[in-house]
Structures are given as C-alpha cells and as structure tokens.
Design a protein around this motif. Sequence first.
Motif, PDB file in Angstrom:
ATOM      1  N   LEU A  74       1.084  -1.211   0.134  1.00 51.67           N
ATOM      2  CA  LEU A  74      -0.184  -0.018  -0.123  1.00 51.67           C
ATOM      3  C   LEU A  74       0.909   1.068   0.386  1.00 51.67           C
ATOM      4  N   TRP A 134       2.164   1.851  -3.334  1.00 52.13           N
ATOM      5  CA  TRP A 134       1.346   2.403  -4.333  1.00 52.13           C
ATOM      6  C   TRP A 134       1.660   4.026  -4.118  1.00 52.13           C
ATOM      7  N   LEU A 135       1.567   4.257  -3.299  1.00 51.03           N
ATOM      8  CA  LEU A 135       0.698   5.518  -2.256  1.00 51.03           C
ATOM      9  C   LEU A 135       2.345   5.872  -2.963  1.00 51.03           C
ATOM     10  N   SER A 176      -3.647  -2.151  -5.764  1.00 50.07           N
ATOM     11  CA  SER A 176      -3.619  -2.124  -5.956  1.00 50.07           C
ATOM     12  C   SER A 176      -4.566  -0.981  -6.965  1.00 50.07           C
ATOM     13  N   CYS A 186      -5.742   1.980  -4.692  1.00 51.29           N
ATOM     14  CA  CYS A 186      -4.447   3.377  -5.155  1.00 51.29           C
ATOM     15  C   CYS A 186      -4.804   4.288  -6.631  1.00 51.29           C
ATOM     16  N   TYR A 243      -5.720   7.579  -7.373  1.00 55.67           N
ATOM     17  CA  TYR A 243      -4.847   8.325  -8.422  1.00 55.67           C
ATOM     18  C   TYR A 243      -5.136   8.816  -9.480  1.00 55.67           C
TER      19      TYR A 243
END
Length: 196
Positions: free
Chosen positions: A5, A8-9, A152, A155, A159
């Motif tokens: 996590l 991805w961030l 994924s 996120c 995004y």
Amino acid sequence: MLLLLLGWLAYYTLHSVLAATSVKAAVAARWPRVTHYYRLAYNVLAAVLLAGLLFYQQQRPSTALWEQRSGLLITGYALLLGGTGLGLLALRGYNLAEFGGWGYLRPGNLPVSTDLNTSGLNARMRHPLYTGLLLALAGYLLVAPTLPHLISVACSALYVLVGVRLEERKLRHHFGQAYTHYQTRVPMLLPRLRKH
C-alpha cells in the motif's frame, strides 16, 4: 500488505510531483539542456518503478477474496478488454511523440501541443484514456480478486480520480476560456451518447 500500500502511494505521489509544472520549470531553470529529455526520463522512470512495484505485488500471498464465478469472470474480461480498447482508441487522439517523450529528442523540435483536441472520443468525454483505465482496473480485479490486486486497483483508481482533477486545473491554466467552455459541453469521464 502495508508495504505494498505504501509503495503504491509513494509511486503515485512521485508521479504527480514530477508531473507538476513547477517541478518541470525548476528543472528547466537549473538544467536547461535537460528539458529535452525530461518527458522521456519521466516516462522511463515511471515504467521502471511500476514494473518493480508489480513484481513485488506478485510476490505477495494471493488468496482469492471471493469465489470466482463464470458471470464475474466474463464481466471482468469484458471490462478489461473494453477498457484496454477504449484506452488504445483514446491514444489515437494524442501526439504520441510528445506523450512518450521521444519527440523532444529531435534537434530543435519541441512538439508541444498548442491546440485543444475536442474531436473523436474527446467530443464525448474529456478524459477517455482515464475512463478506459478505470474500466480495465475494475475488470482486472474481477478476473483476479486477491488482496494485493485490490490494493493496487484501489490506489490506482483513487489516483485517477485525484489526478484527473489536477490535470483539469493544468488544462484550464494552459487553454484558458477554451477549456472552461469545453468543460461545460463535454462530461469528464462518462460519455455523453449524443453530442451536446
């Protein structure tokens, strides 16, 4: 999973920061000769980091979140293929040399878009590439419903929804009243079936 996590961030935060006009302007001011390579380097870095993140994701334990049924699987593949097809069609409306960054490598050639593209898919929705990506992400999760894939997809979808707002702000700044008028006529992500 927490590390995935955070990965991805961090990836999407870096992606946005490096895409910011102020960062590109600062790089151009400090290293003027690098300007020609910035877009290509940005895309190569994004691809390498994405490949590393996806490789790490594939190493995580992947127990299914729900029992896979044929209806969900068919829906998932339809969304995945439909979203990918929409994305590929959307790319036809872009200057791929500029988009990819290799167009900047030609001596004396900076292929900067100066016209607002409102034709093709852009006449139906302002961001068909993002719409295709969201559909493909939903399909991906339905085809492979595991916790790493859920992380994924969540996120990435977040995004896209945040990134599209940031891009809209840049486009309004770049194209001014023309883009504001375009916003009033054409929806952002969901296509209008009939022209306004």
